[in-house]
Design a protein around this motif. Structure first.
Motif, mmCIF file in Angstrom:
data_model
loop_
_atom_site.group_PDB
_atom_site.id
_atom_site.type_symbol
_atom_site.label_atom_id
_atom_site.label_comp_id
_atom_site.label_asym_id
_atom_site.label_seq_id
_atom_site.Cartn_x
_atom_site.Cartn_y
_atom_site.Cartn_z
ATOM 1 N N CYS A 170 31.104 -46.850 -78.013
ATOM 2 C CA CYS A 170 31.254 -45.535 -77.381
ATOM 3 C C CYS A 170 29.916 -44.954 -76.939
ATOM 4 O O CYS A 170 29.717 -43.731 -76.981
ATOM 5 N N ASP A 171 28.946 -45.799 -76.539
ATOM 6 C CA ASP A 171 27.625 -45.308 -76.151
ATOM 7 C C ASP A 171 27.674 -44.261 -75.029
ATOM 8 O O ASP A 171 26.974 -43.241 -75.138
ATOM 9 N N PRO A 172 28.481 -44.419 -73.978
ATOM 10 C CA PRO A 172 28.524 -43.376 -72.941
ATOM 11 C C PRO A 172 29.004 -42.023 -73.493
ATOM 12 O O PRO A 172 28.456 -40.981 -73.152
ATOM 13 N N GLN A 173 29.992 -42.058 -74.388
ATOM 14 C CA GLN A 173 30.510 -40.811 -74.971
ATOM 15 C C GLN A 173 29.474 -40.160 -75.889
ATOM 16 O O GLN A 173 29.341 -38.939 -75.916
ATOM 17 N N VAL A 174 28.751 -40.976 -76.641
ATOM 18 C CA VAL A 174 27.710 -40.433 -77.525
ATOM 19 C C VAL A 174 26.601 -39.809 -76.694
ATOM 20 O O VAL A 174 26.122 -38.708 -77.004
ATOM 21 N N ASP A 175 26.187 -40.468 -75.600
ATOM 22 C CA ASP A 175 25.152 -39.906 -74.723
ATOM 23 C C ASP A 175 25.606 -38.580 -74.124
ATOM 24 O O ASP A 175 24.835 -37.619 -74.040
ATOM 25 N N LEU B 241 27.820 -36.478 -75.378
ATOM 26 C CA LEU B 241 27.852 -35.481 -76.443
ATOM 27 C C LEU B 241 26.450 -34.999 -76.794
ATOM 28 O O LEU B 241 26.220 -33.786 -76.933
ATOM 29 N N LEU B 242 25.502 -35.910 -76.907
ATOM 30 C CA LEU B 242 24.126 -35.511 -77.217
ATOM 31 C C LEU B 242 23.530 -34.653 -76.108
ATOM 32 O O LEU B 242 22.809 -33.693 -76.377
ATOM 33 N N THR C 26 22.130 -30.738 -76.548
ATOM 34 C CA THR C 26 20.698 -30.544 -76.376
ATOM 35 C C THR C 26 20.435 -29.167 -75.775
ATOM 36 O O THR C 26 21.044 -28.783 -74.780
ATOM 37 N N LEU C 27 19.537 -28.433 -76.423
ATOM 38 C CA LEU C 27 19.187 -27.101 -75.920
ATOM 39 C C LEU C 27 18.266 -27.218 -74.705
ATOM 40 O O LEU C 27 17.324 -27.996 -74.704
#
Length: 68
Positions: free
Chosen positions: A46-51, A53-54, A58-59
Motif C-alpha cells: 500500500c505504498d501509494p496510500q501511505v504516501d 496519507l503522510l 504533513t503540516l
C-alpha cells in the motif's frame, strides 16, 4: 528419591497416614502465538496510500492560523 515419609520418632494417638508430594515447575506454558512468525519491523504494501496519507498529515508552513 524415596517415596516414603519418615515418621520415626513421632508420637501419634490415632491412625496416621503420610504423603510426600513433589511439584515440578518447568516455567510458563507456551502460548499459541509462539508458533507464529515474528512481527514485521516495517509496514509493507500500500505504498501509494501511505504516501498519500503522510502528505495529508504533513503540516504546510503558514497553513495554520492563530485562533486567539
Amino acid at each position: 528419591m524415596n517415596d516414603r515419609v519418615d515418621l520415626s520418632g513421632s508420637v501419634f494417638h490415632n491412625e496416621v497416614s503420610g504423603k510426600y508430594e513433589h511439584h515440578h515447575h518447568y516455567g510458563p506454558a507456551p502460548t499459541a502465538t509462539a508458533a507464529l512468525p515474528a512481527a514485521l519491523t516495517v509496514f509493507t504494501g500500500c505504498d501509494p496510500q501511505v504516501d498519500e496519507l503522510l502528505a495529508a498529515l504533513t503540516l504546510v508552513p503558514g497553513a495554520l492560523r492563530d485562533r486567539s
